[in-house]
Write an enzyme that holds these catalytic residues in place. Structure first.
Site, mmCIF file in Angstrom:
data_model
loop_
_atom_site.group_PDB
_atom_site.id
_atom_site.type_symbol
_atom_site.label_atom_id
_atom_site.label_comp_id
_atom_site.label_asym_id
_atom_site.label_seq_id
_atom_site.Cartn_x
_atom_site.Cartn_y
_atom_site.Cartn_z
ATOM 1 C CE LYS A 25 12.081 -118.571 -27.840
ATOM 2 N NZ LYS A 25 13.437 -118.731 -27.361
ATOM 3 C CG HIS A 30 8.481 -126.905 -23.604
ATOM 4 N ND1 HIS A 30 9.273 -127.958 -23.240
ATOM 5 C CD2 HIS A 30 9.310 -125.877 -23.897
ATOM 6 C CE1 HIS A 30 10.533 -127.585 -23.310
ATOM 7 N NE2 HIS A 30 10.584 -126.331 -23.704
ATOM 8 C CG HIS A 87 10.260 -125.605 -19.099
ATOM 9 N ND1 HIS A 87 9.624 -125.134 -20.212
ATOM 10 C CD2 HIS A 87 11.506 -125.076 -19.134
ATOM 11 C CE1 HIS A 87 10.431 -124.348 -20.893
ATOM 12 N NE2 HIS A 87 11.588 -124.298 -20.267
HETATM 13 N N1 ARG Z 1 16.375 -121.124 -19.338
HETATM 14 C C1 ARG Z 1 17.211 -122.267 -19.558
HETATM 15 C C2 ARG Z 1 16.522 -123.242 -20.506
HETATM 16 O O1 ARG Z 1 15.304 -123.231 -20.626
HETATM 17 C C3 ARG Z 1 17.560 -123.002 -18.284
HETATM 18 C C4 ARG Z 1 18.349 -122.208 -17.292
HETATM 19 C C5 ARG Z 1 18.959 -123.085 -16.254
HETATM 20 N N2 ARG Z 1 19.663 -122.371 -15.250
HETATM 21 C C6 ARG Z 1 20.884 -121.838 -15.390
HETATM 22 N N3 ARG Z 1 21.411 -121.182 -14.388
HETATM 23 N N4 ARG Z 1 21.568 -121.981 -16.506
HETATM 24 O O2 ARG Z 1 17.208 -124.050 -21.107
#
Ligand code: ARG
Length: 567
Positions: free
Chosen positions: A125, A128, A131
């Site tokens: 993905k 972007h 982040h």
């Molecule tokens: N990968 C997730 C996202 O892009 C964020 C993860 C954050 N960390 C967690 N332990 N939930 O939305």
């Protein structure tokens, strides 16, 4: 001892109240003509059963002033203190020069672990602009906590599990034109988008995708092989962005890592009587807490993001025995984390009080800031490229003779972007505009970097002229002009800003304190001559310049920026 601590002790002796409270109540008057510290006596009115002005007058007459304080004055309900400026200057200068870049560091976190989940990108993905805050805030907190003696553990909780990987495989097998390691993330994203378009017409593609994900789950060689390749190529690509940002991780244990760790947690929920069956799904009912249920297993038996996060939280506690566990994740996931923490609490884990969702607002690009070549998604490396390119052009004009402009432009361009998201409190939305973040005279990363380079240049020229100073033999009395005093105060305030930043998980407090030092140094620089002065004054000013340089370097570092010596 610094003046505030000494004053708090003197006040404690007189009033019988805890010195710690008194220290916290001491203020800095907005106008230095009112003194260097002010104590609001209304704080004592209840304990002493007197009106604030009376308390102020009494204390003014009877308080034994500590060594660094020259005099005090009652003004209304305030007791204003005036520092012995020479002694103050000597004290601050000595503390900064002795510590150098370690100034503001401490041992308060000795032997204590802090887990930090940040950046946490998704495989195949886009990396972007959304982040960016997570990555920048997390990295800054990582450095801040380490500066305070904690052991930070940075974790990139990869989004590397779920049916979307079944879709990826179907799409890749249908339309992928080259081996995965040679693909870019953008190409994979395009395949994924195409999958969704075509699946609208052909819903059976979704069944196929589910079947492929099942194959990943059951360890089928081809499925797992492709999934691993998606992961490797994504990590390689984002690794380049992380390098540019100066970010690294102690762990990349993402969602897939918890695949075999959820079973025991689900079992535990069942044993503790927390699971309820609702329409075939297993849930934890949170209606008593005004929240929708936390879904643990879907009716088809599949686990969810929340199930993995439960296993994750427990795993982190068992593995790192953290004193704090931070999740630097956008505010949109606030409900998810409230549910998660509530379920952990219901499971009886009292350490959940040490877990915190460190949330932040949205980042967007101002109109016309970046032509979006990839639909609506703004890739972070495009933003960095554009920033560096623009910085390079500014430098070409401002410092045509600068050597190694590429390295300087990279440090400053990337720094401008990081600073852009860290210079406001987390929760505020940020709109990116180049004229704002790249304004070398505004409250920007480049401005601070430029000031640091200016300090380096002053010290370099002094060295070339054969001028030096002995930190142990300075006449700090010479640094009592308003501009020098303002700079000393800004330096003095820096350690407290670091502590406050960690306490609130707000890196912008360090960014602000660093900015204060930069603007105070520039004022000092314009108001005062350095090289042309007689030896004692020149030495004192060079010493102050070195102090500013070191603290600016540390401030930039803690926020996540490089500090080039020449710009
Ligand atoms: N990968 C997730 C996202 O892009 C964020 C993860 C954050 N960390 C967690 N332990 N939930 O939305």
């Amino acid at each position: 001892m610094d003046n505030k601590t000494a004053l708090a002790q003197a006040l404690a002796e007189k009033t019988g109240l805890p010195a710690q409270d008194l220290a916290a109540w001491l203020e800095t008057p907005p106008d230095p003509a009112l003194g260097d510290y002010a104590f609001p006596c209304f704080r004592l009115a209840k304990a002493l059963r007197k009106a604030p002005p009376a308390i102020a007058a009494e204390l003014a007459a009877s308080l034994a002033l500590p060594a660094g304080i020259a005099r005090c004055e009652a003004k209304g309900g305030y007791l204003n203190f005036f520092a012995d400026q020479g002694a103050y200057a000597a004290d601050v200068l000595k503390r900064v020069l002795q510590a150098g870049r370690a100034y503001g560091s401490s041992q308060e976190g000795q032997g204590r672990n802090v887990c930090m989940d940040y950046s946490s990108i998704n495989i195949a993905k886009p990396f972007h602009i959304g982040h960016l805050p997570s990555t920048a805030i997390g990295n800054s907190l990582y450095r801040i906590y380490n500066h305070l003696g904690y052991h930070s553990v940075s974790i990139n909780h990869l989004g590397d599990w779920g049916t979307q990987f079944g879709k990826m495989i179907v799409a890749y097998k249908l339309w992928g034109a080259k081996p995965v390691p040679q693909c870019t993330v953008r190409e994979l994203v395009a395949l994924y988008v195409r999958f969704h378009q075509e699946a609208e017409e052909k819903p059976e593609m979704n069944d196929e995708a589910r079947a492929w994900f099942k194959k990943i789950e059951s360890g089928d060689a081809e499925a797992v092989g492709l999934w691993k390749q998606f992961k490797e190529m994504t990590l390689k690509e984002v690794g380049r962005v992380y390098d540019r940002l100066g970010v690294s991780f102690d762990s990349y244990a993402g969602e897939s890592f918890y695949e075999d760790k959820m079973g025991p947690v689900i079992e535990e929920l069942r044993e503790k009587g927390l699971l309820k069956i609702d329409d075939g799904a297993s849930i934890v009912d949170l209606s008593a807490y005004d929240m929708p249920p936390c879904i643990i297993l879907r009716s088809d038996g599949a686990t969810l993001y929340a199930t993995r996060d439960l296993a994750t939280a427990i795993y982190r506690k068992n593995t790192y025995d953290f004193v704090k566990s931070l999740y630097v994740v956008a505010y949109q996931q606030a409900l998810h984390f409230r549910q998660l923490f509530k379920v952990l609490e219901l499971m009886g884990y009292d350490w959940v009080k040490d877990c915190e969702h460190v949330q932040f607002g949205m980042v967007s690009m101002a109109e016309g800031t970046l032509s979006t070549r990839h639909g609506n998604v703004v890739y972070l490396d495009d933003v960095l490229d554009a920033a560096v390119e623009k910085t390079r052009a500014i430098m070409e004009e401002k410092s045509p003779d600068l050597q190694d402009k590429d390295a300087a432009a990279e440090a400053v361009g990337v720094g401008a972007v990081i600073w852009g998201v860290l210079y406001t409190s987390r929760i505020k939305d940020t709109v990116f505009a180049w004229d704002k973040v790249l304004n070398f005279d505004g409250e920007t990363g480049p401005y601070v970097q430029y000031t640091h380079a200016r300090c380096c240049s002053v010290l370099r020229k002094a060295r070339e002229a054969g001028y030096s100073f002995d930190p142990a033999a300075l006449e700090a009395d010479l640094l009592t002009d308003p501009a020098s005093m303002a700079l000393l105060k800004a330096l003095d305030a820096f350690p407290e800003a670091i502590r406050a930043a960690a306490a609130k998980n707000e890196p912008y407090l360090v960014a602000r304190a660093t900015m204060d030092i930069a603007s105070a140094y520039n004022k000092f620089y314009y108001d005062n001559r350095i090289m042309a002065e007689e030896a004692p004054l020149r030495k004192a000013r060079l010493a102050l310049t070195q102090a500013a340089r070191d603290v600016l370097h540390t401030g930039l570092y803690l926020v996540g920026l490089q500090a080039p010596e020449r710009m």
